[in-house]
Each structure stands twice: as C-alpha cells, then as structure tokens.
Write an enzyme that holds these catalytic residues in place. Structure first.
Site, PDB file in Angstrom:
ATOM      1  CG  ASP A 547      -0.165  -0.064   2.736  1.00 52.47           C
ATOM      2  OD1 ASP A 547       0.468   0.869   2.794  1.00 52.47           O
ATOM      3  OD2 ASP A 547      -0.356  -1.152   3.212  1.00 52.47           O
ATOM      4  CD  GLU A 627      15.258 -24.083 -15.142  1.00 49.49           C
ATOM      5  OE1 GLU A 627      15.412 -24.142 -13.840  1.00 49.49           O
ATOM      6  OE2 GLU A 627      14.176 -24.638 -15.676  1.00 49.49           O
TER       7      GLU A 627
END
Ligand code: DGJ
Length: 763
Positions: A547, A627
C-alpha cells in the site's frame, strides 16, 4: 494549476494540470458542496450547480423541506443525523449519546507548500503519518468547518502538485469543547458525483481483490442503486482488498474513458465504498474502516485521518495509473534507492525454507556470484530455535547452531565472495514458544480473560506501548549493527485480532488498531533514521501490506508469495494499476512452482520478474545446467533495461485475464527515446494468426527500430533460434514512426506450445 477562492460567488477552485474541482458554499449557512470535479473548466460562476433554485431543495428558501437538500446535494463533508440519509463521512457521538452533527464554513487559508501530518502514540511520541510531500510547487487549501453545538472543528485540506493530476486530501478534527466527543467514523475523503458525469449511465466500480497468493486482481461491476464496499478489518491493508476504488464510465478501457479513483495512504484497516442513490447521485468514499475504530476525542485534542488521493482522468486506466505512479514516485517514496538500480538478489526462502546453515547459504552465494547475482537474502529461520514456523518470533538472537560465528562470519564470508547480505525480520510478532513471550506474556495484543486467537502459531506484539516498541527496535538495531547488512525484508505474517492493550483505558480501547499502524510507521521511521543506507523491503505474507503507506518507508514491497509467472501476470497487472514497477518485488523461482505446481520455461519466468525489482528465489546449486547457465544473460538483460522499467511510463497493452491467450505491457522512457515491450504468450491456439498489438506511449514523429532481446546473441539462452526466426518473419523490416507502431501496430508471432516470451527493445 493552483487554488483560488472566488469570494463573490463563494467558490473554491482546486486545479491540477488537466482537472478542476470546485467546492461551493451555500449562502448564509456555508454548507460545503462539491459541485464539480472533472476536466479543467474556466473559473467562471458555476454556482448554479448548487441547484439553489431547484424546488424544494433549497435550505435557505424552503426550510420546511430542509432535509431534502441534505439528502440531495453533493456534500463535501457529509454528516449523520441531520437529513442526509446516505453514507456519512463523519459520525460523532456527544456525551449524551447523540450521533448528529453538521459542519459549516468558518474560514479558510490558501498557502504555498504542504504541511506534514502527525499523530501521537501513547507516551507522547509524535509520529509523522505517511503522506505526500514536496519542497515547492505545491499549493494547499485548508477549509475550517465547525459544528457549533459540539464545539468540534474539521480542517479539510486539499493539496495539488505541479504537473500531477491528483488532489491529495486529508481531514483533522479538533475538539474545542470542554467535553469528550467520540469519533465513530471519519472518512479521509467523500466524493459526491451525479450520474450525469457518466452521461446518465450507470458507472462501473473497479476494485482490486484477492487472497493470500492471489492478490490484487481486477474486479469490475456496474454500480446500480445501492452500494459496493471493499475493506480491511485485519490491521493491515490485506491480501483480500486493496485500498482503492475507481468509479468509471461503463466500458472504460486502458486508454480511454472517464475514471474517478481514490486511495488512502494508510497500511491498516480501511474502507472504500461507492453508492448510488434515489437521485442518481454517486457517493464514493475512502478512509479508515469504522469497524475496530472508535476515538474518544477529549477536550483540546485533535485527530488526524490519513491522506486520500483523488485522481480524475479521461484517459482510462493507463491515464489513472500514470497519475498514481508519478505522484508516488515524485512525492511519496523517500528512499535514496528510488532512482537507483537495486541489486539483483537471491532469497533462500523457496530454496531451503527453514532448513539451512551457513555452509548452505554460502554455497548458494558462491554459485549466485558466478552468475552476476549481487546479494544474498537470508529469509526466515536464522534466530532463536526456529526450524519451522511454530517458535522463536521475538527472540532476535542468531541461532549459532545453524550459523556458527553468527552474522559476522556470514557477512564477512559473503564480502569475500563479493556478495551483499540481506536479512529477514518479523519484528511485530511473538511466538507463544519464545523467551520473549515467557518473559512478557502481556506484551501480546489480547483481551484479559480471553484466549487470544493464534494465526501461524503467533501473536502480535502490542507495539503501541513504548517499552515494547523500544525493545523491538533495540533488538533490530543490535542485529543490524552486528554485521554488514544492506537490506531488510520486514515481514508480517498474521492479522490482528483480540484488540486489547493493557495500557489503554477502556474509553480509548477503540484507538488500538489506528495506533498499531502508527507504531509500525514509527518503528520503520526510527530504523531508517538509524540506518539511512538500508534498503528496506516490506512484505506481509506476500502482498498483504502492499500500500501507499508502506511506500513512504520502503522503495519496494514483496508483491505476492505466489511466484508462479502465470499467476503473476494478473497479480502484477493489478498491482501496476496503482504502483510503479520500480516498487514491485518480483523473483524468478523454481519450476514446477512450489505453490501451483505449474511448469514454465525459465526465460518466461525471468521476463515476468523483470518488470519488478528483479531477483531469484530458488536453490541455484540444484538448478539444471541449462537454467543455471541462463542466469548470467538474464542478469545482464536486467541491468541493461532496469532503468527503463524503473523510470519509464508504464502502459498496459493487454491483460491475459481478458484475452485468455496473451498478456503484454510496455515501459517507455520519459524522453520517449526508448521503450521496452514484454509480450507473454500464455496459450497456444491452433490455426490462428499472429496477434496484432498496438504499441503505446511512443513519440508519434520519432522513428523506432524494434529488436528482439537476446536475438543478437547467437548462443542466447533467453531467445532461441526458433523464436528469432519466428520474430523475423513478422517484425517490421525497417524503422517505423511511433505513429505507425501505435496505430497500425505490430504482429506478434504465434508460438507452438504454451508460454513464450518476447521482450522487444524499441528505440
Ligand atoms: C512470508 C513471506 O512472504 C515469504 O516470502 C517468507 O518470507 C515467509 N513469510 C517466511 O516466513
């Protein structure tokens, strides 16, 4: 831009670059109405919008039906009990139990600048409430309204910043009487509109909702008569709803449509609502949730509600997002890291969970270093005897069994490797199984005689008490001073319940949840004062405290515990509605994903994480070679494009939740010289054409080349040869103008198989 008062017509004009809000005072009584909010208008006499002459709704001329006016007008500070039967902005209860109030105009002041907001914790600590700020180029209007019967005044404050199409609003109540008044409810902003602003069609209400690991997905519904509310009563802004609500013209899209949006800069309980009434008025409001809130405003005291941000745009949700992003970047986030490239980090949470020791961490760090990763973040489990999530919160001493030589050794070994150290804390909590709890059981928030509710087997510390807050602060400082620590991940893994504090009088108990949020702010403020170079990342079981309040302290917030790149498409696109990409914690994790079990290509996971603060959340020592070998190139790509992502303007091209096939977004450099497009094909469909997408935000007259990222590298593990050849078949053969790319668009190849990424450099 600016604020003026037209004395003759009693109109306040609050102007941003492209919007005007006009507040009007009714004649003698001085009731404040919001008669206009929308695109810029002249400062003419628009007081006719008060509808003074419209029978029978005139308070001065038709006292017989005075109540009709209150129930009909566009009230700026609506109260309860005086004839407005819609949702009030404020409810005050006097010493006799009455809940009516009416605030009328007393005075105002208009000034250059903006004052900071403050509130007080028990014991007298004065805490700054997070809010927007600026050195200059900001003007403020403060209107004083009073209720003469109660002896209470409301100071409504409106600030506008040069170049930003937002109005920042706050409310402070001051009790000038000699009696106590209870604040039962106080919204930070109430915005009354008429349906006429949407051409008399029902508008849509847009919110962001979800759950743990499913945060901030966009919800849209038509607003018919009645109301819609989203809220948190959990003591955090929550996974479930985001403190945000937009009321938008039906069918408003990413680039067009009228949108009124509001948020509140607050990390605790909130409510956002919108209702449509019998007259087709629309009332939208944001503020602290009245549930778990009751403030005994004693004689001489004041109460400050947190700041609301109001945005109006005709440019749809992208237009709205740009305003929020720019406001937050320029006037809310204070961190010195805001405009800096953040280190690429590797976090051991999904790599090891609680099962790690110094050797394991160093083995991850060594391997990570080889790939160009810059910081190791040691997550939960390094303290007390914590080997699972049942114990030790509150015991902030290093577990030497796991970390012999403590943090000092770990950090100096990391320095030798060439890596920084970051560390996890959950400072607000205590485990029942901890030395701290044994020593101070009454430090936990609880109600005498009631067994407090456990969540994740933990309680919440009553940090509104100074001794508790000081203890937490000192414990963190000791740890952070004990080694070279560059970063803190501040987590909060449960919600508040059993709201009781031994230090609050019964009459003030209703203050607790507000004070709790204030105490979190106080702790973070103190921490950053003590360690100004600390990179702070907030987190709350993933994204339950994502927020605007937290952005005042941390330039980045962990977006979600769900690191599945497919899930992240909707989580991140919801988050980006309000927050700039530069604040969004996003990491590449292992496949199959630990939460969803979904398998996705490594390059796609990387492309999705690259639109946030990039990092890895996996055991690099166990990665398959293909990877592991891909990471150095990914890190290089991140460094090359992180500035565009961090500083650029964000445009949404497509949402997977709507297309069900692909998702795409762009970041465009402020000077529009370069841009970055990320296109994710989610599903393969048989017998389809490549998707035509139209780019956004470019300079129409500038020529741009398009380059597939990784295509220049023969051996790229980010961009396969097949992908390169597909792109070559559909890509424009020469540089094209922004106008062509935005109008005619480009064709994105259809790829065989699910999940593919195309990251395109435009410039
Ligand atoms: C919740 C966070 O979101 C995770 O990343 C991790 O830090 C855990 N808490 C640790 O308990």
């Amino acid at each position: 831009m600016g604020i003026t008062f037209d004395e003759k017509n009693r109109l306040f004009f609050i102007e941003t670059r492209s919007t005007t809000m006009c507040l009007a005072l009714t004649d003698e009584e001085g009731i404040l109405n919001n008669v206009y909010y929308g695109s810029r208008v002249d400062r003419g006499d628009i007081s006719y919008l008060l509808r003074r002459g419209e029978y029978p709704f005139v308070p001065s001329e038709n006292d017989r039906d005075r109540g009709c006016f209150f129930d009909y007008a566009r009230m700026e500070f609506p109260t309860s009990g005086i004839g407005d039967y819609r949702t009030p902005s404020v409810i005050l209860i006097d010493e006799k139990g009455h809940d009516s109030s009416l605030f009328t105009y007393k005075s105002h002041r208009i000034y250059e600048g903006k004052e900071n907001l403050y509130a007080e914790l028990p014991g007298g600590d004065r805490v700054r409430i997070p809010g927007t700020f600026a050195e200059d180029k900001v003007s403020t209007l403060e209107i004083k309204l009073s209720d003469g019967v109660l002896g209470v005044s409301a100071y409504l404050s409106y600030s506008v910043f040069e170049g930003i199409d937002a109005i920042v609003k706050s409310v402070r109540l001051v009790n000038y009487s000699d009696r106590c008044v209870i604040i039962d409810k106080l919204m930070s902003s109430t915005l009354d509109l008429e349906r006429g602003v949407f051409d008399n069609k029902s508008p849509e209400v847009v919110t962001l909702s979800g759950s743990w690991a499913r945060e901030r997905r966009m919800d849209v519904r038509l607003l018919k008569r009645g109301s819609v509310e989203v809220y948190s009563s959990r003591g955090e802004s929550s996974h479930q709803f985001q403190p945000f609500m937009a009321v938008a013209e039906e069918g408003a899209g990413e680039s067009r449509g009228r949108v009124y949006a509001q948020t509140v800069i607050w990390s605790g309980n909130f409510i956002c609502g919108a209702g449509a009434d019998q007259f087709d008025n629309i009332r939208a409001y944001v503020g602290i949730n009245p549930q778990h809130f009751r403030w005994d405003l004693k004689s001489g005291e004041s109460f400050q509600a947190p700041e609301a941000v109001l945005v109006y745009t005709e440019e749809g949700f992208d237009g709205m997002s740009h305003v929020f992003h720019n406001l937050f970047k320029e006037h809310l986030i204070r961190s010195p890291y805001l405009h800096k490239e953040r280190p690429v980090l590797i976090n051991n949470w999904e790599a090891t969970y609680f099962d790690f020791d110094t050797d394991k961490l160093l083995s991850i760090a060594r391997e990570a270093k080889k790939s160009g990763i810059e910081m190791l973040v040691m997550d939960d489990g390094w303290f007390g005897k914590r080997n699972d999530d049942n114990t030790s919160l509150g015991d902030w001493t290093v577990n030497e069994e796991k970390l012999p030589g403590g943090l000092k050794r770990l950090s100096s070994e990391l320095t030798q490797i060439g890596m920084k150290l970051g560390i996890w804390f959950e400072p607000e909590m205590v485990s029942p199984d901890s030395d701290l709890y044994k020593a101070h059981p009454n430090w936990a928030i609880s109600i005498e005689g009631r067994t407090p509710c456990k969540l994740r087997n933990q309680y919440v510390l009553d940090i509104t008490r100074r001794e508790v807050r000081d203890h937490v602060f000192d414990a963190m400082v000791n740890i952070l001073k004990s080694a070279d620590i560059s970063y803190v991940k501040w987590d909060m893994n449960r919600q508040l319940s059993d709201l009781g504090s031994v230090e609050l009088d019964p009459s003030s108990m209703g203050r607790l949840s507000y004070l709790y949020t204030l105490a979190v702010y106080d702790l973070q403020e103190r921490l950053l004062k003590e360690f100004p170079d600390l990179l702070l990342e907030n987190c709350s079981g993933g994204g339950a405290r994502f927020d605007a309040g937290m952005l005042f302290y941390s330039p980045q917030i962990w977006c979600s515990d769900d690191t599945d790149a497919y899930e992240r498409l909707s989580i991140q696109s919801g988050t980006e509605m309000l927050y700039p990409l530069s604040v969004m914690g996003a990491h590449v994790s292992a496949s199959p994903n630990h939460i969803t079990g979904r398998t996705m290509p490594f390059d796609v996971r990387c492309a999705v994480a690259m639109s946030g603060t990039f990092g890895y959340e996996l055991d690099i020592t166990k990665l398959p070679d293909e990877e592991k070998n891909a990471i150095p190139e990914q890190v290089e790509i991140y460094h090359k494009y992180s500035e565009i992502v961090r500083e650029g303007d964000y445009y949404r091209i497509a949402r997977e939740s709507e297309t069900h096939e692909y998702d795409a977004w762009m970041s465009v450099e402020p000077g529009k010289e370069k841009a970055l497009l990320t296109y994710i094909q989610v599903k393969a469909a048989p017998n389809v054409k490549g998707r035509l997408i139209r780019l956004k935000g470019l300079d129409p007259d500038r020529k741009y080349n398009l380059r597939l990222i990784g295509a220049d590298n023969e051996d790229s593990l980010f961009c396969s040869r097949e992908k390169k050849s597909l792109w070559e078949k559909t890509a424009p053969a020469e540089a094209l103008s922004g106008r062509a790319l935005m109008n005619a668009g480009i064709v994105m190849p259809a790829v065989w198989g699910e999940y593919a990424q195309f990251m395109i450099e435009i410039g």
